[in-house]
Motif scaffolding. Structure first.
Motif, mmCIF file in Angstrom:
data_model
loop_
_atom_site.group_PDB
_atom_site.id
_atom_site.type_symbol
_atom_site.label_atom_id
_atom_site.label_comp_id
_atom_site.label_asym_id
_atom_site.label_seq_id
_atom_site.Cartn_x
_atom_site.Cartn_y
_atom_site.Cartn_z
ATOM 1 N N PRO A 109 0.860 -1.361 -0.289
ATOM 2 C CA PRO A 109 -0.196 -0.204 0.164
ATOM 3 C C PRO A 109 0.561 1.207 -0.297
ATOM 4 N N VAL A 110 0.346 2.202 -0.390
ATOM 5 C CA VAL A 110 1.248 4.218 -0.886
ATOM 6 C C VAL A 110 -0.012 4.839 0.148
ATOM 7 N N SER A 111 -0.849 4.921 -0.752
ATOM 8 C CA SER A 111 -1.599 5.979 -0.020
ATOM 9 C C SER A 111 -3.532 4.872 0.401
ATOM 10 N N SER A 112 -4.003 4.424 1.346
ATOM 11 C CA SER A 112 -4.699 4.089 1.236
ATOM 12 C C SER A 112 -5.638 4.594 2.683
ATOM 13 N N SER A 113 -7.107 3.613 2.565
ATOM 14 C CA SER A 113 -8.047 4.329 3.163
ATOM 15 C C SER A 113 -7.918 3.767 4.321
ATOM 16 N N LEU A 117 -13.569 7.760 7.973
ATOM 17 C CA LEU A 117 -13.103 9.658 7.625
ATOM 18 C C LEU A 117 -11.581 9.397 7.481
ATOM 19 N N VAL A 118 -10.458 8.559 7.836
ATOM 20 C CA VAL A 118 -8.859 9.156 7.570
ATOM 21 C C VAL A 118 -8.188 8.356 6.611
ATOM 22 N N GLY A 119 -6.798 8.806 6.071
ATOM 23 C CA GLY A 119 -6.105 7.585 5.503
ATOM 24 C C GLY A 119 -4.751 7.774 6.073
ATOM 25 N N PHE A 144 -3.531 11.493 6.539
ATOM 26 C CA PHE A 144 -4.701 12.585 6.562
ATOM 27 C C PHE A 144 -6.490 12.793 6.365
ATOM 28 N N PRO A 145 -7.519 13.346 7.003
ATOM 29 C CA PRO A 145 -8.641 13.046 6.872
ATOM 30 C C PRO A 145 -9.259 13.031 5.196
ATOM 31 N N LEU A 146 -9.902 12.342 5.336
ATOM 32 C CA LEU A 146 -9.681 12.003 3.581
ATOM 33 C C LEU A 146 -10.875 12.943 2.716
ATOM 34 N N SER A 184 -5.333 13.759 12.186
ATOM 35 C CA SER A 184 -6.689 14.045 11.134
ATOM 36 C C SER A 184 -7.758 13.430 12.061
ATOM 37 N N TYR A 185 -7.589 12.769 12.970
ATOM 38 C CA TYR A 185 -9.370 12.559 13.696
ATOM 39 C C TYR A 185 -9.952 13.628 14.136
ATOM 40 N N PHE A 186 -9.267 14.802 14.506
ATOM 41 C CA PHE A 186 -10.005 16.023 14.925
ATOM 42 C C PHE A 186 -10.254 16.659 13.516
ATOM 43 N N ARG A 187 -9.461 17.105 12.880
ATOM 44 C CA ARG A 187 -10.545 17.421 11.719
ATOM 45 C C ARG A 187 -11.258 16.476 11.409
#
Length: 398
Positions: A109-113, A117-119, A144-146, A184-187
């Protein structure tokens, strides 16, 4: 002047250089395991090669290569085997190796969910560094936030270091890795909780009503018996601190207590601030980094006066109990699901050991092939493309 300018640019570049949030070291022990699996895969590939039988019939003449005539025909057989090697076996080895390498890389995986809410971004920050005994890789390791894929938390944490070589694989995580997850979860608006009516534990409901009886009794009769509401809202992104003695997470939240009469605006009884410190224990299971949280320190105080803070002391113990019984299990259910580590499909971590350092932690583990390499390749092959172990044409010798 030119020298000064070059030095300034170098310092400027160094100041903006970003450290990795996650590092992975693959030691020679792991490479040996992968080599053995690769050889097993190649053996399976070679089994698909059919060598024509050296026997047959020409008219009334039957021929069969036997031991007695082997020496006589050795020159011809050697030439034929070399031809076979060039035409079939060498290309198969090359082809199988390329299929194997590409299949393993495609499953990382490189960038994934992580969830809805968050990846997480596991992109390589630079080319892997290979030595005689290790292969070291630096990953960004940033959540990061999705809904804000272009958002990025600045990495001001120390760079994680990998020195060990005893296990097959070592993974290092800096404080930034965990801070970016929590921010990220906060945002994303996930760090808040509202309990209303029956959701508030009965004993706590009675204690809160008794504590604020003086305020409640002055309300209209239609409001006095309304359901109670307890709302917790994290005020700022929690922060992770990693020390040799352990990992802690600091949280500051608001606690609001109110009555919510049906079809009417809620009536606030009190608002206070909560400081909490959680201990965090990390573990690798399969390919997931899992976290177990435990509430260690808890303090509430008034935003208005020291006198009101003193009045809140009786609420301290029951609120802490409510958090331990009602909130922490929900948090741990999520954090124990874990987040995937960038490892090829079919390979899992086993026998892990966690070590804390100043600003980062490392996890050493051995590898286990949960699937054979052929199964990995089969699973990750596009559905409309058949497996082809047929090698490309080649006339070059090994």
């Amino acid at each position: 002047m030119a020298l000064f300018g070059a030095l300034f640019l170098a310092l400027l570049a160094g100041a903006h250089a970003e450290f990795p949030g996650c590092k992975i070291r693959v030691t020679s022990k792991a490479l040996e395991l992968v080599k053995q699996e690769g050889l097993r895969f190649l053996e399976q590939e070679l089994e698909t090669i059919t060598i024509p039988d050296l026997r047959g019939k020409e008219g009334h003449f039957y021929y069969n290569i036997s031991e007695k005539v082997y020496d006589f025909l050795s020159t011809f057989i050697t030439s034929g085997m070399r031809f076979l090697l060039n035409q079939q076996i060498c290309p198969v080895l090359y082809h199988a190796g390329m299929v194997l390498l590409n299949a393993l890389l495609d499953t990382m995986p490189v960038s994934s969910s992580v969830d809805e809410l968050v990846g997480i971004d596991y992109s390589l920050m630079k080319d892997p560094v290979a030595s005689t005994s290790n292969l070291d890789m630096d990953f960004r390791g940033a959540f990061f936030p999705l809904t804000e894929r272009n958002w990025s938390l600045p990495n001001r944490a120390v760079e994680p270091q990998l020195q060990e070589e005893e296990r097959m694989v070592y993974v290092a995580f800096s404080e930034f890795f965990f801070d970016s997850a929590m921010e990220s979860y906060f945002r994303a608006g996930a760090l808040q909780l509202s309990l209303v009516g029956d959701k508030v534990p009965h004993d706590l409901d009675m204690l809160l009503r008794a504590t604020y009886f003086g305020s409640i009794v002055l309300l209209s009769p239609a409001v006095i018996d309304s359901p109670l509401k307890l709302e917790l809202r994290v005020l700022a992104p929690p922060r992770c601190t990693i020390k040799p003695s352990g990992t802690t997470i600091s949280v500051t939240a608001s606690v609001t207590i109110a009555l919510v009469p049906p079809d009417k605006p809620e009536v606030q009884l009190s608002s206070m601030t909560m400081d909490a410190r959680l201990s965090a224990k990390m573990a690798l299971r399969g390919k997931a980094l899992r976290t177990q949280l435990d509430l260690r320190r808890f303090r509430i105080y008034s935003n208005h006066s020291a006198l009101e803070s003193l009045a809140l002391i009786p609420l301290q113990a029951p609120l802490k109990t409510m958090l331990q019984i009602g909130v922490m299990p929900m948090l741990n259910e999520r954090t124990w699901r874990g987040v995937q580590i960038p490892l090829p499909e079919g390979i899992n971590f086993v026998r892990e050991v966690v070590t804390n350092h100043a600003g980062f932690l490392t996890i050493g583990a051995d590898l286990h092939f949960a699937k054979g390499l052929r199964e990995v390749i089969e699973k990750n092959r596009p559905a409309d493309v058949g497996v082809s172990t047929a090698p490309p044409p080649s006339t070059a010798a090994v």
